[in-house]
Design a protein around this motif. Structure first.
Motif, PDB file in Angstrom:
ATOM      1  N   LYS A 103      -7.968   0.530   4.595  1.00  0.00           N
ATOM      2  CA  LYS A 103      -7.022   0.921   3.540  1.00  0.00           C
ATOM      3  C   LYS A 103      -7.011   2.429   3.360  1.00  0.00           C
ATOM      4  O   LYS A 103      -5.963   3.027   3.101  1.00  0.00           O
ATOM      5  CB  LYS A 103      -7.410   0.237   2.230  1.00  0.00           C
ATOM      6  CG  LYS A 103      -7.195  -1.252   2.319  1.00  0.00           C
ATOM      7  CD  LYS A 103      -6.795  -1.832   0.993  1.00  0.00           C
ATOM      8  CE  LYS A 103      -6.240  -3.219   1.205  1.00  0.00           C
ATOM      9  NZ  LYS A 103      -6.257  -4.023   0.000  1.00  0.00           N
ATOM     10  N   GLN A 156       2.184   1.818  -3.355  1.00  0.00           N
ATOM     11  CA  GLN A 156       1.127   2.372  -4.215  1.00  0.00           C
ATOM     12  C   GLN A 156       0.971   3.863  -3.962  1.00  0.00           C
ATOM     13  O   GLN A 156       0.760   4.647  -4.887  1.00  0.00           O
ATOM     14  CB  GLN A 156      -0.192   1.659  -3.934  1.00  0.00           C
ATOM     15  CG  GLN A 156      -0.457   0.510  -4.863  1.00  0.00           C
ATOM     16  CD  GLN A 156      -1.690  -0.252  -4.467  1.00  0.00           C
ATOM     17  OE1 GLN A 156      -2.087  -0.251  -3.302  1.00  0.00           O
ATOM     18  NE2 GLN A 156      -2.296  -0.918  -5.419  1.00  0.00           N
ATOM     19  N   ARG A 157       1.098   4.218  -2.709  1.00  0.00           N
ATOM     20  CA  ARG A 157       0.956   5.629  -2.364  1.00  0.00           C
ATOM     21  C   ARG A 157       2.097   6.455  -2.951  1.00  0.00           C
ATOM     22  O   ARG A 157       1.890   7.534  -3.498  1.00  0.00           O
ATOM     23  CB  ARG A 157       0.945   5.766  -0.845  1.00  0.00           C
ATOM     24  CG  ARG A 157       0.501   7.113  -0.421  1.00  0.00           C
ATOM     25  CD  ARG A 157       0.306   7.185   1.066  1.00  0.00           C
ATOM     26  NE  ARG A 157      -0.005   8.556   1.423  1.00  0.00           N
ATOM     27  CZ  ARG A 157      -0.018   9.008   2.654  1.00  0.00           C
ATOM     28  NH1 ARG A 157       0.241   8.223   3.647  1.00  0.00           N
ATOM     29  NH2 ARG A 157      -0.295  10.268   2.887  1.00  0.00           N
ATOM     30  N   GLU A 194       0.830  -1.204   0.000  1.00  0.00           N
ATOM     31  CA  GLU A 194       0.000   0.000   0.000  1.00  0.00           C
ATOM     32  C   GLU A 194       0.864   1.254   0.000  1.00  0.00           C
ATOM     33  O   GLU A 194       0.580   2.220  -0.688  1.00  0.00           O
ATOM     34  CB  GLU A 194      -0.907   0.006   1.230  1.00  0.00           C
ATOM     35  CG  GLU A 194      -2.043  -0.975   1.102  1.00  0.00           C
ATOM     36  CD  GLU A 194      -2.655  -1.302   2.448  1.00  0.00           C
ATOM     37  OE1 GLU A 194      -2.591  -0.459   3.354  1.00  0.00           O
ATOM     38  OE2 GLU A 194      -3.183  -2.407   2.573  1.00  0.00           O
ATOM     39  N   TYR A 211      -6.476   5.566  -8.455  1.00  0.00           N
ATOM     40  CA  TYR A 211      -5.582   5.068  -7.403  1.00  0.00           C
ATOM     41  C   TYR A 211      -6.369   4.385  -6.302  1.00  0.00           C
ATOM     42  O   TYR A 211      -5.993   3.297  -5.837  1.00  0.00           O
ATOM     43  CB  TYR A 211      -4.768   6.259  -6.878  1.00  0.00           C
ATOM     44  CG  TYR A 211      -4.209   6.110  -5.486  1.00  0.00           C
ATOM     45  CD1 TYR A 211      -3.217   5.172  -5.213  1.00  0.00           C
ATOM     46  CD2 TYR A 211      -4.641   6.938  -4.462  1.00  0.00           C
ATOM     47  CE1 TYR A 211      -2.690   5.054  -3.946  1.00  0.00           C
ATOM     48  CE2 TYR A 211      -4.115   6.829  -3.203  1.00  0.00           C
ATOM     49  CZ  TYR A 211      -3.149   5.887  -2.944  1.00  0.00           C
ATOM     50  OH  TYR A 211      -2.640   5.787  -1.690  1.00  0.00           O
ATOM     51  N   ASP A 244      -7.776   1.118  -7.464  1.00  0.00           N
ATOM     52  CA  ASP A 244      -6.661   0.178  -7.500  1.00  0.00           C
ATOM     53  C   ASP A 244      -6.352  -0.351  -6.108  1.00  0.00           C
ATOM     54  O   ASP A 244      -6.119  -1.529  -5.909  1.00  0.00           O
ATOM     55  CB  ASP A 244      -5.421   0.890  -8.059  1.00  0.00           C
ATOM     56  CG  ASP A 244      -4.991   0.298  -9.372  1.00  0.00           C
ATOM     57  OD1 ASP A 244      -5.878  -0.207 -10.083  1.00  0.00           O
ATOM     58  OD2 ASP A 244      -3.792   0.359  -9.682  1.00  0.00           O
ATOM     59  N   LEU A 245      -6.335   0.582  -5.176  1.00  0.00           N
ATOM     60  CA  LEU A 245      -5.918   0.270  -3.810  1.00  0.00           C
ATOM     61  C   LEU A 245      -6.899  -0.680  -3.147  1.00  0.00           C
ATOM     62  O   LEU A 245      -6.512  -1.619  -2.458  1.00  0.00           O
ATOM     63  CB  LEU A 245      -5.810   1.571  -3.016  1.00  0.00           C
ATOM     64  CG  LEU A 245      -5.303   1.492  -1.581  1.00  0.00           C
ATOM     65  CD1 LEU A 245      -3.823   1.173  -1.592  1.00  0.00           C
ATOM     66  CD2 LEU A 245      -5.542   2.794  -0.872  1.00  0.00           C
ATOM     67  N   ARG A 254       1.121   9.898   8.520  1.00  0.00           N
ATOM     68  CA  ARG A 254      -0.033   9.040   8.694  1.00  0.00           C
ATOM     69  C   ARG A 254       0.237   7.618   8.207  1.00  0.00           C
ATOM     70  O   ARG A 254      -0.285   6.645   8.743  1.00  0.00           O
ATOM     71  CB  ARG A 254      -1.216   9.651   7.936  1.00  0.00           C
ATOM     72  CG  ARG A 254      -2.519   8.987   8.184  1.00  0.00           C
ATOM     73  CD  ARG A 254      -3.657   9.958   8.033  1.00  0.00           C
ATOM     74  NE  ARG A 254      -3.487  10.881   6.922  1.00  0.00           N
ATOM     75  CZ  ARG A 254      -3.716  10.564   5.658  1.00  0.00           C
ATOM     76  NH1 ARG A 254      -4.126   9.370   5.353  1.00  0.00           N
ATOM     77  NH2 ARG A 254      -3.545  11.460   4.707  1.00  0.00           N
ATOM     78  N   SER A 255       1.073   7.478   7.193  1.00  0.00           N
ATOM     79  CA  SER A 255       1.330   6.148   6.652  1.00  0.00           C
ATOM     80  C   SER A 255       2.151   5.309   7.617  1.00  0.00           C
ATOM     81  O   SER A 255       2.125   4.085   7.549  1.00  0.00           O
ATOM     82  CB  SER A 255       2.047   6.262   5.317  1.00  0.00           C
ATOM     83  OG  SER A 255       3.271   6.907   5.497  1.00  0.00           O
ATOM     84  N   ALA A 256       2.877   5.967   8.500  1.00  0.00           N
ATOM     85  CA  ALA A 256       3.720   5.218   9.423  1.00  0.00           C
ATOM     86  C   ALA A 256       3.066   5.075  10.787  1.00  0.00           C
ATOM     87  O   ALA A 256       3.449   4.242  11.577  1.00  0.00           O
ATOM     88  CB  ALA A 256       5.068   5.915   9.565  1.00  0.00           C
ATOM     89  N   LYS A 281      -4.629   4.626   5.509  1.00  0.00           N
ATOM     90  CA  LYS A 281      -3.235   4.812   5.117  1.00  0.00           C
ATOM     91  C   LYS A 281      -3.108   5.410   3.718  1.00  0.00           C
ATOM     92  O   LYS A 281      -2.026   5.593   3.218  1.00  0.00           O
ATOM     93  CB  LYS A 281      -2.507   3.459   5.154  1.00  0.00           C
ATOM     94  CG  LYS A 281      -2.434   2.849   6.525  1.00  0.00           C
ATOM     95  CD  LYS A 281      -1.320   3.479   7.337  1.00  0.00           C
ATOM     96  CE  LYS A 281      -1.462   3.214   8.818  1.00  0.00           C
ATOM     97  NZ  LYS A 281      -0.901   1.947   9.231  1.00  0.00           N
ATOM     98  N   ALA A 282      -4.239   5.653   3.083  1.00  0.00           N
ATOM     99  CA  ALA A 282      -4.180   6.118   1.693  1.00  0.00           C
ATOM    100  C   ALA A 282      -3.876   7.610   1.639  1.00  0.00           C
ATOM    101  O   ALA A 282      -3.900   8.308   2.645  1.00  0.00           O
ATOM    102  CB  ALA A 282      -5.494   5.829   0.993  1.00  0.00           C
ATOM    103  N   ASP A 283      -3.626   8.053   0.444  1.00  0.00           N
ATOM    104  CA  ASP A 283      -3.329   9.458   0.228  1.00  0.00           C
ATOM    105  C   ASP A 283      -4.600  10.165  -0.224  1.00  0.00           C
ATOM    106  O   ASP A 283      -5.337   9.627  -1.033  1.00  0.00           O
ATOM    107  CB  ASP A 283      -2.268   9.565  -0.868  1.00  0.00           C
ATOM    108  CG  ASP A 283      -1.532  10.865  -0.764  1.00  0.00           C
ATOM    109  OD1 ASP A 283      -0.468  10.863  -0.161  1.00  0.00           O
ATOM    110  OD2 ASP A 283      -2.034  11.867  -1.288  1.00  0.00           O
ATOM    111  N   ARG A 303      10.184   7.570   6.342  1.00  0.00           N
ATOM    112  CA  ARG A 303       9.577   7.062   7.572  1.00  0.00           C
ATOM    113  C   ARG A 303       9.457   5.538   7.558  1.00  0.00           C
ATOM    114  O   ARG A 303       9.699   4.877   8.552  1.00  0.00           O
ATOM    115  CB  ARG A 303       8.181   7.662   7.764  1.00  0.00           C
ATOM    116  CG  ARG A 303       8.151   9.052   8.319  1.00  0.00           C
ATOM    117  CD  ARG A 303       8.759   9.150   9.696  1.00  0.00           C
ATOM    118  NE  ARG A 303       8.084   8.364  10.709  1.00  0.00           N
ATOM    119  CZ  ARG A 303       7.144   8.832  11.495  1.00  0.00           C
ATOM    120  NH1 ARG A 303       6.776  10.076  11.405  1.00  0.00           N
ATOM    121  NH2 ARG A 303       6.595   8.073  12.398  1.00  0.00           N
ATOM    122  N   LEU A 304       9.054   5.006   6.413  1.00  0.00           N
ATOM    123  CA  LEU A 304       8.828   3.568   6.334  1.00  0.00           C
ATOM    124  C   LEU A 304      10.039   2.801   5.829  1.00  0.00           C
ATOM    125  O   LEU A 304       9.970   1.586   5.667  1.00  0.00           O
ATOM    126  CB  LEU A 304       7.627   3.282   5.431  1.00  0.00           C
ATOM    127  CG  LEU A 304       6.286   3.753   5.957  1.00  0.00           C
ATOM    128  CD1 LEU A 304       5.213   3.537   4.928  1.00  0.00           C
ATOM    129  CD2 LEU A 304       5.917   3.003   7.218  1.00  0.00           C
TER     130      LEU A 304
END
Lengths: 155, 221
Positions: free
Chosen positions: B130, A12-13, A9, B110, B113-114, B208-210, B133-135, A48-49
């Motif tokens: 999902k 993808q981002r 994910e 996107y 897809d996600l 936010r993704s982390a 964590k998405a944008d 970060r990741l």
């Protein structure tokens, strides 16, 4: 395996952000700020990741101000030579002036290109999704870049 | 060379060979303008005269400082320089709604897809997970509830997301800054509406993704 699924994910981002920066620039080539913001976000997520990005992606980002480098639009590309022997492709960001020099050596092969075959060998034994998002990222950059001038970073 | 030859379109046979497509006139013009603006040499800001009038001339001998070491390392900009450059600020002439429609299309793709197709049968819980964590750059966003009533009902494409604030471009070509605190946002994709509680979302878009989200308290608005 679980690690890979989770990272998919995020990849993808990253891919989306990279494409969004291209999309913004194709709509309005002077809107550098927004493209820069997206690239900055992309960079910080990767940091970060702890995600490894493809060199072809990293080479189109300015190290200093994180803006997307497209020759002719946000960057200038010049051929420079040092003592007549080795030639460089110098990419210079027009907004901050940070340069990026790449040696022109047809024999040089990137580290990523070399173990790429190894990674595919691994994929046959155990499927990994890690390389897949990078491929799509590459495609996205190519499709949106085709309108502008093309550069050959390492030829 | 004749001018018409220069401006002629690239023949169809060559398009695939060169990998270059000729753009519609309006887009091409915008590109040439940007290219000229970036490519032309800027006149140096400070000429010799003003430099001399401002600085005292020191006649003492000073050893030239070694600055090579610092130059070698490519360092990012610090906060002061960023503020001076207005790194992330969008200029008013670029704030046009129709410029951001392709971005929204890209975002739609996107998300679909996600979430793996986003059919009506897909589990809403999974989709929510999902989306966490998405944008959200490029999403059409609506303020559903807010403590300040004048924010309610604002719709637009999300352009930038900061730690405490969303920047939205509305259909009237205006950038609106909406704080995340004490408001609820709705996002619509293919009939699937998801609500975002701004109170829980007060992080940077990249963080936010982390970050791990924890269940804590309730939100009454």
């Amino acid at each position: 395996m679980a690690q890979n699924v989770k990272d998919k994910e995020a990849y993808q981002r990253l891919n989306y952000l990279y494409q969004a920066a291209h999309c913004v620039l194709t709509q309005n080539p002077e809107n550098v700020e927004l493209a820069r913001f997206y690239c900055f976000t992309q960079k910080t997520i990767a940091r970060r990741l702890v995600l490894r990005q493809d060199p072809s992606v990293k080479r189109t980002l300015c190290k200093k101000c994180c803006s997307l480098l497209i020759p002719g639009v946000t960057a200038t590309t010049r051929q420079r030579s040092k003592n007549r022997k080795c030639r460089f492709t110098v990419m210079r960001c027009t907004s901050c002036g940070q340069g990026k020099g790449l040696l022109n050596n047809p024999d040089y092969c990137l580290w990523v290109d070399r173990p790429e075959a190894q990674l595919q060998h691994q994929m046959q034994s155990g499927p990994s999704t890690k390389s897949q998002p990078e491929d799509t990222k590459h495609d996205g950059s190519q499709s949106s870049k085709s309108g502008t001038a093309k550069s050959s970073p390492s030829t | 060379m004749d001018e018409s030859v220069v401006q002629a379109r690239i023949p169809q046979a060559l398009v695939s060979v060169l990998g270059v497509e000729s753009k519609p006139t309006l887009k091409a013009e915008a590109f040439t303008e940007a290219f000229l603006k970036n490519g032309l040499q800027r006149t140096p800001k400070c000429d010799l005269k003003s430099m001399l009038s401002h600085k005292a001339v020191v006649l003492d001998f000073t050893r030239p400082k070694k600055e090579k070491k610092n130059c070698k390392k490519a360092k990012g900009l610090n906060a002061h320089q960023k503020r001076a450059m207005k790194v992330f600020e969008i200029k008013p002439e670029h704030q046009r709604y129709e410029l951001f429609l392709p971005l929204h299309q890209l975002w739609r793709q996107y998300i679909v897809d996600l979430c793996g197709g986003l059919k009506p049968t897909s589990n809403p819980n999974v989709v929510q997970q999902k989306l966490l964590k998405a944008d959200f750059h490029g999403a059409v966003i609506t303020v559903v509830r807010s403590k300040c009533p004048s924010y309610v009902g604002t719709t637009g494409i999300l352009v930038q997301e900061f730690k405490h604030v969303f920047k939205i471009i509305t259909k009237q070509d205006k950038i609106k800054v909406i704080p995340k605190r004490n408001s609820v946002f709705a996002i619509e994709i293919n009939g699937f509406i998801s609500h975002i509680y701004g109170n829980k979302f007060e992080h940077r878009a990249s963080e936010r993704s982390a970050k791990k989200f924890k269940v804590r308290g309730t939100i009454d608005l």
